[in-house]
Design a protein around this motif. Structure first.
Motif, PDB file in Angstrom:
ATOM      1  N   VAL A 134      36.565  -3.907  36.443  1.00 32.30           N
ATOM      2  CA  VAL A 134      36.645  -3.944  35.244  1.00 32.30           C
ATOM      3  C   VAL A 134      36.288  -2.547  34.553  1.00 32.30           C
ATOM      4  N   VAL A 135      35.308  -2.006  35.187  1.00 32.28           N
ATOM      5  CA  VAL A 135      34.689  -0.847  34.825  1.00 32.28           C
ATOM      6  C   VAL A 135      34.935   0.090  35.877  1.00 32.28           C
ATOM      7  N   LYS A 136      35.456   1.436  35.677  1.00 34.93           N
ATOM      8  CA  LYS A 136      35.819   2.299  36.860  1.00 34.93           C
ATOM      9  C   LYS A 136      34.847   3.293  37.386  1.00 34.93           C
ATOM     10  N   CYS A 137      33.858   3.306  36.888  1.00 35.13           N
ATOM     11  CA  CYS A 137      32.459   4.247  37.281  1.00 35.13           C
ATOM     12  C   CYS A 137      31.177   3.496  37.311  1.00 35.13           C
ATOM     13  N   ARG A 138      30.689   3.962  38.452  1.00 38.22           N
ATOM     14  CA  ARG A 138      29.370   3.204  38.777  1.00 38.22           C
ATOM     15  C   ARG A 138      28.248   3.197  38.002  1.00 38.22           C
ATOM     16  N   PRO A 139      27.723   2.141  37.306  1.00 37.84           N
ATOM     17  CA  PRO A 139      26.671   2.024  36.528  1.00 37.84           C
ATOM     18  C   PRO A 139      25.378   2.534  37.310  1.00 37.84           C
ATOM     19  N   PRO A 140      24.368   2.982  36.895  1.00 40.06           N
ATOM     20  CA  PRO A 140      23.344   3.676  37.525  1.00 40.06           C
ATOM     21  C   PRO A 140      22.643   2.305  38.125  1.00 40.06           C
ATOM     22  N   GLY A 141      21.986   2.507  39.327  1.00 41.47           N
ATOM     23  CA  GLY A 141      21.582   1.365  39.856  1.00 41.47           C
ATOM     24  C   GLY A 141      22.096   0.025  40.146  1.00 41.47           C
ATOM     25  N   ASN A 142      23.480   0.194  39.926  1.00 43.94           N
ATOM     26  CA  ASN A 142      24.265  -0.999  39.879  1.00 43.94           C
ATOM     27  C   ASN A 142      24.181  -2.229  38.914  1.00 43.94           C
ATOM     28  N   ARG A 143      23.406  -1.942  37.618  1.00 45.57           N
ATOM     29  CA  ARG A 143      23.221  -2.694  36.828  1.00 45.57           C
ATOM     30  C   ARG A 143      24.410  -3.007  36.119  1.00 45.57           C
ATOM     31  N   ASP A 144      24.603  -4.214  35.371  1.00 41.19           N
ATOM     32  CA  ASP A 144      25.627  -4.910  34.588  1.00 41.19           C
ATOM     33  C   ASP A 144      26.222  -3.717  33.738  1.00 41.19           C
ATOM     34  N   PRO A 145      27.724  -3.411  33.436  1.00 39.92           N
ATOM     35  CA  PRO A 145      28.142  -2.369  32.585  1.00 39.92           C
ATOM     36  C   PRO A 145      27.706  -2.655  31.397  1.00 39.92           C
ATOM     37  N   LEU A 146      27.638  -2.204  30.330  1.00 45.91           N
ATOM     38  CA  LEU A 146      26.961  -2.544  28.783  1.00 45.91           C
ATOM     39  C   LEU A 146      28.378  -2.117  27.742  1.00 45.91           C
ATOM     40  N   PRO A 147      28.380  -3.107  26.642  1.00 47.66           N
ATOM     41  CA  PRO A 147      29.769  -3.217  25.998  1.00 47.66           C
ATOM     42  C   PRO A 147      30.205  -1.774  25.730  1.00 47.66           C
ATOM     43  N   GLU A 148      29.292  -0.917  25.532  1.00 49.32           N
ATOM     44  CA  GLU A 148      29.847   0.399  25.035  1.00 49.32           C
ATOM     45  C   GLU A 148      30.617   1.180  26.189  1.00 49.32           C
ATOM     46  N   GLU A 149      30.194   0.677  27.569  1.00 51.81           N
ATOM     47  CA  GLU A 149      30.910   1.095  28.607  1.00 51.81           C
ATOM     48  C   GLU A 149      32.234   0.259  29.079  1.00 51.81           C
ATOM     49  N   ILE A 150      32.247  -0.647  28.764  1.00 50.73           N
ATOM     50  CA  ILE A 150      33.464  -1.635  29.086  1.00 50.73           C
ATOM     51  C   ILE A 150      34.295  -1.484  28.021  1.00 50.73           C
ATOM     52  N   ALA A 151      34.147  -1.248  26.578  1.00 51.63           N
ATOM     53  CA  ALA A 151      35.090  -1.012  25.755  1.00 51.63           C
ATOM     54  C   ALA A 151      36.301   0.123  26.024  1.00 51.63           C
ATOM     55  N   PRO A 152      35.740   1.289  26.253  1.00 52.06           N
ATOM     56  CA  PRO A 152      36.807   2.529  26.434  1.00 52.06           C
ATOM     57  C   PRO A 152      37.521   2.160  27.825  1.00 52.06           C
ATOM     58  N   CYS A 153      36.898   1.471  28.673  1.00 51.23           N
ATOM     59  CA  CYS A 153      37.519   1.293  29.972  1.00 51.23           C
ATOM     60  C   CYS A 153      38.744   0.234  30.230  1.00 51.23           C
ATOM     61  N   GLU A 154      38.420  -0.733  29.175  1.00 47.85           N
ATOM     62  CA  GLU A 154      39.365  -1.977  28.962  1.00 47.85           C
ATOM     63  C   GLU A 154      40.739  -1.697  28.960  1.00 47.85           C
ATOM     64  N   PRO A 155      41.281  -0.880  27.930  1.00 49.37           N
ATOM     65  CA  PRO A 155      42.571  -0.595  27.865  1.00 49.37           C
ATOM     66  C   PRO A 155      43.326   0.091  28.920  1.00 49.37           C
ATOM     67  N   PHE A 156      42.647   0.716  30.067  1.00 51.81           N
ATOM     68  CA  PHE A 156      43.148   1.182  30.997  1.00 51.81           C
ATOM     69  C   PHE A 156      43.302  -0.106  32.078  1.00 51.81           C
ATOM     70  N   LEU A 157      42.452  -1.060  32.199  1.00 53.03           N
ATOM     71  CA  LEU A 157      42.594  -2.012  33.035  1.00 53.03           C
ATOM     72  C   LEU A 157      43.946  -2.971  32.423  1.00 53.03           C
ATOM     73  N   ARG A 158      43.884  -3.132  31.243  1.00 54.37           N
ATOM     74  CA  ARG A 158      45.192  -3.760  30.449  1.00 54.37           C
ATOM     75  C   ARG A 158      46.360  -3.134  31.063  1.00 54.37           C
ATOM     76  N   ARG A 159      46.388  -1.697  30.860  1.00 52.43           N
ATOM     77  CA  ARG A 159      47.699  -1.014  31.338  1.00 52.43           C
ATOM     78  C   ARG A 159      48.016  -1.006  32.622  1.00 52.43           C
ATOM     79  N   GLN A 160      46.854  -1.124  33.445  1.00 54.19           N
ATOM     80  CA  GLN A 160      47.063  -1.141  34.924  1.00 54.19           C
ATOM     81  C   GLN A 160      47.766  -2.385  35.295  1.00 54.19           C
ATOM     82  N   LEU A 161      47.394  -3.713  34.575  1.00 55.26           N
ATOM     83  CA  LEU A 161      47.958  -5.078  34.833  1.00 55.26           C
ATOM     84  C   LEU A 161      49.186  -5.175  34.298  1.00 55.26           C
TER      85      LEU A 161
END
Ligand code: URA
Ligand code: URA
Length: 245
Positions: free
Chosen positions: A141-168
């Motif tokens: 879902v998110v293409k960069c490692r979150p520090p300490g492997n925490r869950d990605p935050l909404p503001e990190e998911i939002a800009p990444c999501e269109p890229f996943l959508r386009r990949q699919l």
């Protein structure tokens, strides 16, 4: 469609109609047409997005083009802590795409998703399904490692999501398998527990989606492997059915 665009299209259509009528009046019965260029322009995602509606004037984007557009991404704060963007790996025409959460330490080091311990378990699951890593496509879902492997935050998911959508949209798989709570909840926009989402068919962009448990969870809870295998049997069945149909 905006009114001014509609009017422009109508005018262009009327002009070309009268152009061909003039030719016919001159006695022209055939028009030599050059070969279409092999390389049509890619479909701009902001125009056609995933639903290209069978348009003949542009083609689907390729994964390479999407990767190039992502570039050295600085769209969210995860870029500061990551070593590299982990885009995705596998067959660009895969029938099945596996979507995890986000790269971990080893993925960030190697630039490839699921190469750590959870990835090795994913490889074994694929093997049991009669598939190799090269047959499927694997991403997060998110293409960069979150520090300490925490869950990605909404503001990190939002800009990444269109890229996943386009990949699919580029891959057009028959089945998406989400791995773990986070990917299922993100793609389905549903906060239900993974235990209730998994094993049931859902849809994402018109593609059949089956959530299952995350291989990292299976490492901690080996008893859940049985349920994952039930889920993967459903995937195999769906692929077999679609080959026949
Ligand atoms: N866990 C994930 O969700 N993705 C990876 O790529 C690796 C571990
Ligand atoms: N919790 C998760 O986050 N993922 C699983 O797969 C199972 C429990």
């Amino acid at each position: 469609m905006p009114e001014n665009l509609k009017q422009e299209l109508q005018e262009a259509l009327a002009q070309s109609r009268s152009f061909f009528e003039d030719l016919r009046n001159l006695g022209v019965t055939a028009v030599p047409v050059a070969e279409l260029p092999a390389e049509l322009p890619p479909c701009p995602p902001d125009v056609c997005g995933i639903d290209r509606g069978g348009s003949a004037v542009c083609r689907a984007e390729t994964l390479d083009e999407i990767r190039a557009d992502l570039g050295d991404c600085q769209r969210c704060p995860l870029c500061r802590g990551r070593k590299q963007v982990v885009f995705g790996v596998g067959n660009p025409h895969a029938r099945v795409v596996f979507v995890g959460e986000a790269p971990g330490r080893e993925e960030d080091e190697q630039g490839e998703p699921f190469v750590g311990e959870a990835g090795r378990l994913l490889d074994r699951i694929l093997f049991a399904m009669g598939l190799a890593r090269e047959d499927v496509y694997i991403c997060n879902v998110v293409k960069c490692r979150p520090p300490g492997n925490r869950d990605p935050l909404p503001e990190e998911i939002a800009p990444c999501e269109p890229f996943l959508r386009r990949q699919l949209a580029a891959i057009e798989p028959e089945v998406i398998v989400t791995l773990g709570r986070f990917a299922a909840q993100s793609l389905l926009d549903d906060q239900a527990a993974i235990s209730s989402l998994r094993g049931k068919w859902h849809q994402y962009q018109g593609i059949d989606l089956l959530p299952t448990y995350h291989p990292a969870y299976l490492l901690r809870t080996p008893a859940a492997k049985r349920e994952v295998w039930e889920d993967m049997k459903q995937v195999i069945k769906r692929l077999r059915e679609s080959r026949i149909g």
